[in-house]
Design an enzyme around this catalytic site. Structure first.
Site, PDB file in Angstrom:
ATOM      1  CG  ASP B  23      -5.175   1.777 -13.034  1.00 32.66           C
ATOM      2  OD1 ASP B  23      -4.894   0.633 -13.376  1.00 32.66           O
ATOM      3  OD2 ASP B  23      -5.008   2.212 -11.877  1.00 32.66           O
ATOM      4  CD  GLU B 287       2.026  -0.504 -17.868  1.00 28.59           C
ATOM      5  OE1 GLU B 287       1.820  -1.318 -16.942  1.00 28.59           O
ATOM      6  OE2 GLU B 287       1.546  -0.649 -19.007  1.00 28.59           O
TER       7      GLU B 287
END
Lengths: 191, 394
Positions: B23, B287
């Site tokens: 994040d 990610e």
């Protein structure tokens, strides 16, 4: 207030102080970042269509509208006609039928939803049973994992027949249960 | 229509660190790109400054407000408080659907004009993403509309985060053997170790604890080709410690069979890029490192963030179908690495065979990576795409 994840097709919600009917809902996303709900909606005051996407936790005022049990009677292009137990007829426009159109069957019981005295949509039971009118036979040996095949379901209007994904063991003429919220197969109904 | 000249001048990103470093890793990269390449005044609201500090050591974990690399960083302590509409920037980005403080949303609604409000979503190769990219999301009660923005791999999505000079920097680094040696030395490798690493296969390992590391280590140990595996501190720490028979601290190293395993310090984002460029094969996760591995242009194996009901397997397959081409060994290996293959749970992967096949295909995967990168470049870069979209809403 209801979160988006609890709102069903056919519900009327208030957005920007205007009533919208949810005509179609597609859920996607992930448990990591949260699911998204893509809704096709229609403004009940202007009939303007709208496509929006929401998160499952977004909260909406759901308008509780009058509902009445009705049965499907006939199709008077482009209106679908339903009848209550006192033989009153209610006409619903095709574009307001939403997913219900996929499960239409003569004599089908559902609930007509009224806004401002006018029938504007129908709500289906969460689970309904329909007969498979066509599906390919299972191919021998191809039975592992989550292999699915298409099954065409009975429908009052041939042009509106639609298919869902079913397991390989489902046969033509079987009656199956479907979750109308997701259009997903649930089980074969064995008598 | 209002003029978009000079728009946007300011932007805020709201980031919650759910777990790990993805994040904050993505938000920080996004913030720096907006600041340095588009001259936008960026405020980054972060709830966990300690995690932030791990990927950017200049961060003061105790500061309420600080400036880091030109970006204002604010400690996001909770949902309470009132906000002044004058303090709301031109664009507000909620990252991965975090819930903004109600007082902040109210201030957004009072601002004239209201900010462009973006919900920045997770990266996926699934087909539905194209259908949701840039769609509006009307606020149920306020005169505000946010828009969903999806990174992605096609022209109908937002593309991938990429700095303008990234590929040039990568190519210069690769063309400079002294820079490579200096980088390895910075990680703690001796000259002898660097020479050995360069003679064999250099691998970086970044994965979640669930990865089947034991099987992979076993295959490497028994293999014919020497493998030097560099694993950042804290990654799969228990399994790495089991290999050493000692704590997996930076500098720990051991050789067993053809495998040399070395723990390296956890590193800042810019150094991690160099690690990906310096290795022949990269194992990445989540990610942010997954995207960076794609820009590295080297063969990589992705460990996807695990989700309930194995939803991540769908996402993994969608990506492999799009990116792996017909390289079956990479597909098989990736599915096994993520526990996504096989019809029965007790079917054990044959790691030596999977590794042998993958290793033999590394040249083909390398070529595939170059083609994949070219197609990603054609989609433009995410920040430019995002700003273009934001301007279209003005």
């Amino acid at each position: 207030m209801k979160p988006a994840k609890e709102i069903r097709v056919g519900n009327i919600i208030m957005v920007d102080e205007k009533p919208f009917i949810v005509l179609r809902s597609d859920v996607n996303g992930s448990s990591r970042t949260g699911f998204t709900y893509k809704w096709k909606m229609k403004n009940l005051l202007t009939n303007a269509p709208l496509e929006n996407v929401f998160r499952g936790d977004d909260k909406f005022d759901v308008v509780v509208l009058d509902k009445k049990p009705v049965t499907y009677s006939y199709f008077a292009d482009p209106l679908y006609v339903f009848m209550d137990e006192e033989y009153n007829q209610y006409e619903i426009e095709e574009e307001n039928m939403g997913e219900a159109i996929n499960y239409l069957k003569d004599g089908m019981e559902c609930e007509a939803v009224f806004y401002d005295g006018k029938a504007i949509s129908v709500e289906l039971p969460i689970t309904i049973a329909r007969q498979v009118i066509y599906t390919e036979p299972a191919v021998k040996g191809n039975t592992s994992g989550n292999v699915l095949k298409e099954a065409k379901l009975e429908n009052a209007i041939e042009a509106k027949q639609f298919t869902i994904q079913v397991p390989l063991f489902v046969n033509q003429d079987d009656t199956i249960e479907i979750d109308t919220r997701t259009a997903e197969y649930k089980r074969v109904v064995r008598n | 229509m209002q003029s978009t000249q000079g728009f946007p001048r300011s932007l805020a990103i709201f980031c919650k660190v759910v777990d790990n470093f993805g994040d904050i890793g993505i938000c920080w990269r996004l913030a720096r790109l907006l600041r340095h390449e588009h001259a936008i005044a960026v405020t980054l609201w972060v709830d966990d400054l300690r995690s932030f500090r791990r990927i950017w050591p200049a961060v003061d974990a105790g500061a309420e407000v600080q400036e880091v690399d030109g970006v204002q960083v604010r400690h996001w302590r909770g949902q309470d408080g009132g906000f002044d509409p004058a303090g709301v920037p031109d664009i507000v980005i909620e990252f991965f659907g975090v819930e903004l403080p109600p007082g902040y949303v109210a201030a957004m609604a009072r601002r004239d004009p209201p900010p462009v409000w973006i919900n920045y979503e997770g990266l996926s190769a699934e087909a539905w993403v194209e259908g949701c990219h840039t769609l509006p999301s009307m606020h149920p009660r306020l005169k505000l509309t946010k828009h969903f923005f999806f990174p992605g791999f096609t022209a109908k999505t937002g593309g991938l985060l990429r700095e303008a000079a990234l590929l040039d920097q990568r190519d210069r680094f690769r063309a400079d053997p002294a820079a490579l040696d200096a980088f390895f030395a910075q990680l703690g490798l001796s000259a002898q170790e660097i020479a050995a690493a360069k003679a064999g296969l250099r691998v970086s390992l970044f994965c979640y604890p669930e990865a089947p590391i034991d099987g992979l280590f076993g295959a490497w140990e028994a293999g014919a080709r020497p493998v030097t595996c560099l694993v950042p501190e804290g990654v799969a720490a228990e399994r790495v410690a089991a290999f050493f028979g000692a704590p997996a601290v930076p500098g720990a190293t051991a050789t067993r069979g053809a495998l040399t395993l070395r723990v390296i310090p956890f590193m800042a984002q810019t150094d991690y890029d160099r690690l990906l460029w310096a290795c022949d094969l990269n194992f990445v996760r989540g990610e942010d490192s997954w995207v960076r591995a794609q820009w590295a242009g080297r063969p990589f194996v992705w460990h996807i963030y695990p989700q309930d009901e194995n939803l991540h397997h769908v996402k993994l397959r969608a990506f492999l179908q799009m990116a792996a081409g017909s390289v079956e060994s990479l597909i098989d290996f990736s599915l096994r690495w993520n526990g996504a293959a096989g019809t029965t749970t007790d079917e054990r992967p044959d790691w030596p065979a999977l590794w042998t096949a993958l290793q033999a295909d590394l040249p083909a995967i390398d070529a595939r990576a170059a083609a994949w990168q070219a197609s990603m470049l054609a989609n433009g870069d995410l920040v430019s795409n995002l700003l273009r979209f934001a301007r279209s809403l003005r």
